[in-house]
Design an enzyme around this catalytic site. Structure first.
Site, mmCIF file in Angstrom:
data_model
loop_
_atom_site.group_PDB
_atom_site.id
_atom_site.type_symbol
_atom_site.label_atom_id
_atom_site.label_comp_id
_atom_site.label_asym_id
_atom_site.label_seq_id
_atom_site.Cartn_x
_atom_site.Cartn_y
_atom_site.Cartn_z
ATOM 1 N N ARG A 82 0.824 -1.235 0.000
ATOM 2 C CA ARG A 82 0.000 0.000 0.000
ATOM 3 C C ARG A 82 0.849 1.273 0.000
ATOM 4 N NH1 ARG A 82 -2.458 -3.518 -1.166
ATOM 5 N NH2 ARG A 82 -4.243 -4.480 -0.140
ATOM 6 N N GLU B 162 -3.655 4.430 6.514
ATOM 7 C CA GLU B 162 -3.651 4.129 5.076
ATOM 8 C C GLU B 162 -4.470 5.209 4.357
ATOM 9 O OE1 GLU B 162 -4.370 0.027 3.957
ATOM 10 O OE2 GLU B 162 -5.354 0.640 2.096
ATOM 11 N N SER C 84 -9.978 0.310 4.445
ATOM 12 C CA SER C 84 -9.083 0.105 5.588
ATOM 13 C C SER C 84 -8.489 1.438 6.035
ATOM 14 C CB SER C 84 -7.956 -0.852 5.213
ATOM 15 O OG SER C 84 -8.511 -2.124 4.984
HETATM 16 C C1 LIG Z 1 -15.299 0.014 0.580
HETATM 17 C C2 LIG Z 1 -13.833 0.180 0.279
HETATM 18 C C3 LIG Z 1 -13.039 -0.935 0.078
HETATM 19 C C4 LIG Z 1 -11.674 -0.794 -0.212
HETATM 20 N N1 LIG Z 1 -10.928 -1.913 -0.423
HETATM 21 C C5 LIG Z 1 -9.631 -1.787 -0.779
HETATM 22 C C6 LIG Z 1 -8.837 -2.952 -1.065
HETATM 23 O O1 LIG Z 1 -9.292 -4.079 -1.001
HETATM 24 N N2 LIG Z 1 -7.546 -2.766 -1.416
HETATM 25 C C7 LIG Z 1 -6.994 -1.520 -1.510
HETATM 26 O O2 LIG Z 1 -5.804 -1.417 -1.850
HETATM 27 N N3 LIG Z 1 -7.706 -0.421 -1.235
HETATM 28 C C8 LIG Z 1 -9.018 -0.514 -0.886
HETATM 29 N N4 LIG Z 1 -9.748 0.606 -0.615
HETATM 30 C C9 LIG Z 1 -9.079 1.927 -0.637
HETATM 31 C C10 LIG Z 1 -9.101 2.634 -2.004
HETATM 32 O O3 LIG Z 1 -10.148 2.153 -2.815
HETATM 33 C C11 LIG Z 1 -7.769 2.485 -2.755
HETATM 34 O O4 LIG Z 1 -6.698 3.030 -2.026
HETATM 35 C C12 LIG Z 1 -7.816 3.184 -4.118
HETATM 36 O O5 LIG Z 1 -6.687 2.804 -4.870
HETATM 37 C C13 LIG Z 1 -7.859 4.703 -4.003
HETATM 38 O O6 LIG Z 1 -8.111 5.212 -5.290
HETATM 39 P P1 LIG Z 1 -8.879 6.606 -5.469
HETATM 40 O O7 LIG Z 1 -8.891 6.920 -6.909
HETATM 41 O O8 LIG Z 1 -10.182 6.583 -4.783
HETATM 42 O O9 LIG Z 1 -7.847 7.561 -4.719
HETATM 43 P P2 LIG Z 1 -8.111 8.821 -3.791
HETATM 44 O O10 LIG Z 1 -8.744 8.414 -2.505
HETATM 45 O O11 LIG Z 1 -8.781 9.895 -4.554
HETATM 46 O O12 LIG Z 1 -6.599 9.253 -3.514
HETATM 47 C C14 LIG Z 1 -5.744 8.397 -2.777
HETATM 48 C C15 LIG Z 1 -4.301 8.887 -2.956
HETATM 49 O O13 LIG Z 1 -3.913 8.694 -4.319
HETATM 50 C C16 LIG Z 1 -3.524 9.936 -4.886
HETATM 51 N N5 LIG Z 1 -3.982 9.950 -6.284
HETATM 52 C C17 LIG Z 1 -5.242 9.770 -6.752
HETATM 53 N N6 LIG Z 1 -5.253 9.870 -8.099
HETATM 54 C C18 LIG Z 1 -3.974 10.129 -8.475
HETATM 55 C C19 LIG Z 1 -3.336 10.363 -9.734
HETATM 56 N N7 LIG Z 1 -4.026 10.373 -10.883
HETATM 57 N N8 LIG Z 1 -2.002 10.591 -9.747
HETATM 58 C C20 LIG Z 1 -1.280 10.614 -8.585
HETATM 59 N N9 LIG Z 1 -1.821 10.403 -7.370
HETATM 60 C C21 LIG Z 1 -3.156 10.162 -7.318
HETATM 61 C C22 LIG Z 1 -4.221 11.010 -4.057
HETATM 62 O O14 LIG Z 1 -3.529 12.251 -4.126
HETATM 63 C C23 LIG Z 1 -4.152 10.381 -2.675
HETATM 64 O O15 LIG Z 1 -2.876 10.578 -2.087
HETATM 65 C C24 LIG Z 1 -11.100 0.496 -0.313
HETATM 66 C C25 LIG Z 1 -11.922 1.629 -0.125
HETATM 67 C C26 LIG Z 1 -13.269 1.478 0.160
HETATM 68 C C27 LIG Z 1 -14.118 2.698 0.324
#
Ligand SMILES: Cc1cc2nc3c(=O)[nH]c(=O)nc-3n(C[C@H](O)[C@H](O)[C@H](O)COP(=O)(O)OP(=O)(O)OC[C@H]3O[C@@H](n4cnc5c(N)ncnc54)[C@H](O)[C@@H]3O)c2cc1C
Length: 307
Positions: free
Chosen positions: A172, A297, A221
Site C-alpha cells: 500500500r 492508510e 481500511s
Molecule cells: C469500501 C472500500 C473498500 C476498499 N478496499 C480496498 C482494497 O481491497 N484494497 C486496496 O488497496 N484499497 C481498498 N480501498 C481503498 C481505495 O479504494 C484504494 O486506495 C484506491 O486505490 C484509491 O483510489 P482513489 O482513486 O479513490 O484515490 P483517492 O482516494 O482519490 O486518492 C488516494 C491517494 O492517491 C492519490 N492519487 C489519486 N489519483 C492520483 C493520480 N491520478 N495521480 C497521482 N496520485 C493520485 C491522491 O492524491 C491520494 O494521495 C477500499 C476503499 C473502500 C471505500
C-alpha cells in the site's frame, strides 16, 4: 487575494470554493479553494507548467481513500475528467487505461477481452491513478504486479514514462513524488476464457459484500496492517482495534464498523474531525496497550476548521 488570480488560463474548468465532500466516499470535509477540471492532458500539463510552484496543487482521484478535513483544502485540487477515463486493449493481453478510469471498469474491460489477472480491481472502488499511487490490491494481487508502465506529469508539467521498479513499491505504498499526477497506465494480464474471468470477479464481489460495509460512507481500511501480506502470523490492524475496544465505539457521527473493525464509518452526521478523533483515539490506545505504531492508510488532506 484569492489564488485564482495566480492561475493561468485553462480550457477546462476552474471552480472557486468547490465542495469536495461528495467527491469522497466518506462524504465529509470542506471545499477546495480552487478545483481544476482539466480538459485533457495538454491542458493539465500547461496548467502545471504555468502555475508558480508556491501554489499548492494536489490530485484527488475517486476519493475512496481520502478524508478531507473540515476547513477545506488551500490551493488547487485537480480532478481528472472523462478525457482521462478511457480503457482500451492494446494487444499482448495488455490494457491502456486513463488514470480516471475506475478500477472496476478496467476489470470489466479485461474480462470482456479475455484478459485474466486483473480481476482484483473489481474489489477496489478507486480509479487507476489512485491505484498506482497507493499500490492498491486485494486477494493476493497488487497494482505493482500488473503495471507495465505509468505516465505521470510532474509539477513542471513534464511527461514522464515510468516503470514499476522506479516507483519504490511496497505494501500500500509507492515512493512516487507527492506532486506527480499519473495520467495513464499500461497493465498486463494473461489470456483466459471470459466466462472463467467473470466467475472469479463475481466471487470477489460476493466476498466483499459478505465481509465489508461497502454500502456505507467509508474509506476502506483506515490503517495499514503492521505486517505486509504473506508475513507468518501477520498482525492485523482490525484485531488491534478490536482488542482495544474501538470496534463500534463512537465519537459524534463516527465509529469503526461493527462488520469490519478497520473501516471508519460516517453515519451521515460525522464531521471530518469526528472521524479523525476516532482514528487517533484508536492509534493512541493501541500504542499504549501493545507498543505498536499503526499508520494511516487513508490519506488526510486539507486543514481543520478554525474554531
Ligand atoms: C469500501 C472500500 C473498500 C476498499 N478496499 C480496498 C482494497 O481491497 N484494497 C486496496 O488497496 N484499497 C481498498 N480501498 C481503498 C481505495 O479504494 C484504494 O486506495 C484506491 O486505490 C484509491 O483510489 P482513489 O482513486 O479513490 O484515490 P483517492 O482516494 O482519490 O486518492 C488516494 C491517494 O492517491 C492519490 N492519487 C489519486 N489519483 C492520483 C493520480 N491520478 N495521480 C497521482 N496520485 C493520485 C491522491 O492524491 C491520494 O494521495 C477500499 C476503499 C473502500 C471505500
Amino acid at each position: 487575494m484569492s489564488v485564482t488570480h495566480r492561475l493561468p488560463p485553462v480550457r477546462g474548468k476552474l471552480i472557486e470554493n468547490a465542495p469536495l465532500a461528495d467527491m469522497t466516499w466518506l462524504r465529509v470535509g470542506g471545499p477546495a479553494e480552487v478545483l481544476f477540471l482539466p480538459a485533457d492532458e495538454a491542458d493539465l500539463a500547461n496548467f502545471l507548467a504555468e502555475t508558480s510552484d508556491d501554489v499548492p496543487v494536489q490530485i484527488l482521484g475517486a476519493g475512496s481513500n481520502t478524508l478531507v478535513r473540515d476547513g477545506g483544502v488551500p490551493g488547487v485540487v485537480v480532478r481528472l475528467t472523462a478525457a482521462f477515463a478511457k480503457v482500451e486493449a492494446v494487444g499482448e493481453n495488455r490494457l491502456k487505461a486513463g488514470a480516471a478510469a475506475l478500477d472496476k471498469k478496467v476489470a470489466q474491460t479485461a474480462a470482456k477481452e479475455g484478459i485474466a489477472g486483473l480481476e482484483f480491481f473489481t474489489g477496489v472502488p478507486g480509479a487507476i491513478g489512485g491505484a498506482i499511487r497507493m499500490n492498491a490490491g486485494c486477494y493476493g494481487t497488487e497494482t505493482c504486479d500488473v503495471l507495465v508502465e505509468a505516465v505521470a506529469l510532474d509539477r513542471m508539467g513534464r511527461r514522464l514514462i515510468v516503470q514499476p521498479d522506479e516507483l519504490g513499491y511496497a505494501y500500500r505504498h509507492s515512493e512516487a513524488p507527492d506532486d506527480w499526477i499519473f495520467v495513464e497506465a499500461t497493465i498486463q494480464g494473461t489470456a483466459d476464457d471470459p466466462a472463467a474471468i467473470d466467475a472469479r470477479m463475481a466471487e470477489i464481489t460476493s466476498r466483499r459484500e459478505e465481509t465489508q460495509p461497502i454500502r456505507e460512507k467509508t474509506s476502506g481500511s483506515t490503517f495499514k496492517n503492521p505486517d505486509p501480506p504473506g508475513t507468518p502470523d501477520q498482525r492485523k490492524a482490525w484485531k488491534l482495534i478490536d482488542q482495544t475496544g474501538w470496534r463500534g465505539k463512537r465519537i459524534g457521527g463516527a465509529r469503526f464498523s461493527e462488520q469490519h473493525a478497520n473501516f471508519l464509518i460516517n453515519d451521515g452526521t460525522a464531521s471530518a474531525a469526528d472521524l479523525e478523533a476516532v482514528g487517533e483515539g484508536a492509534l493512541a490506545d493501541i500504542k499504549s496497550a501493545t507498543g505498536i505504531d499503526l499508520h494511516w492508510e487513508v490519506r488526510r488532506i486539507g486543514v481543520e476548521k478554525a474554531s
